[in-house]
Write a protein that holds these residues in place. Structure first.
Motif: not given
Length: 181
Positions: A1-29
């Protein structure tokens, strides 16, 4: 990954992408983009309304546009709708220059999380119909999901522990390295 890339969460519905993603974003500022929410903001319609008005193909067109816009930024956590990675052009956007983490859950856990599938056009129906529909849909998407370099099972886990594991993966991959704080 390049230093400027993104962290992308994929997966089936109900796997937690939206909920986990918001928490991960907080942790990583980092910024957080939920592609389904971006589609709703872009169109003024909910995802079920989009499916009703434009069908799945029409929804997927809006989804591709919202995905391209989200991934045009850098150093963001992006939660992608379950079907988005299946289209080859979307997968190319997702996989190039980004850290891709697939969140997964057992079918029993998925069914528990989705309940009756309200708000999820592809998940509704009676219990037997829902299991059959979701199992078939997952089998069509699994070949793409397994292409994610990182796989995190969310079954029976709390959001905090999953978010910490995903944040650790991102850090180890240099997420945000060199970014000005």
């Amino acid at each position: 990954m390049t230093a400027g890339g993104n962290l992308v969460l994929i997966g089936f519905m109900g796997s937690g992408k939206s909920s986990v993603g918001a928490l991960v974003a907080e942790r990583l500022a980092a910024g957080f983009v939920d592609v389904d929410a971006a589609i709703e903001e872009m169109t003024g319609l909910s995802v079920p309304e989009m499916f009703e008005r434009y069908g799945e193909d029409g929804f997927r067109s809006f989804e591709s546009a919202a995905l391209a816009q989200a991934l045009g930024g850098t150093r963001q956590v992006v939660a992608v709708g379950g079907g988005a990675p299946v289209a080859d052009p979307n997968w190319k956007l997702i996989s190039e220059g980004n850290v891709v983490v697939r969140l997964k859950a057992s079918m029993a856990e998925t069914l528990r999380r989705l309940g009756e599938g309200r708000g999820r056009p592809l998940a509704g129906g009676g219990p037997a119909e829902q299991v059959q529909r979701l199992t078939g849909l997952l089998s069509k998407r699994e070949d793409r999901y397994v292409q994610a370099r990182f796989q995190v099972d969310t079954t029976g886990r709390d959001l905090e522990s999953v978010a910490e594991e995903v944040a650790d993966i991102a850090r180890r991959q240099g997420f945000g390295a060199g970014a000005s704080e």
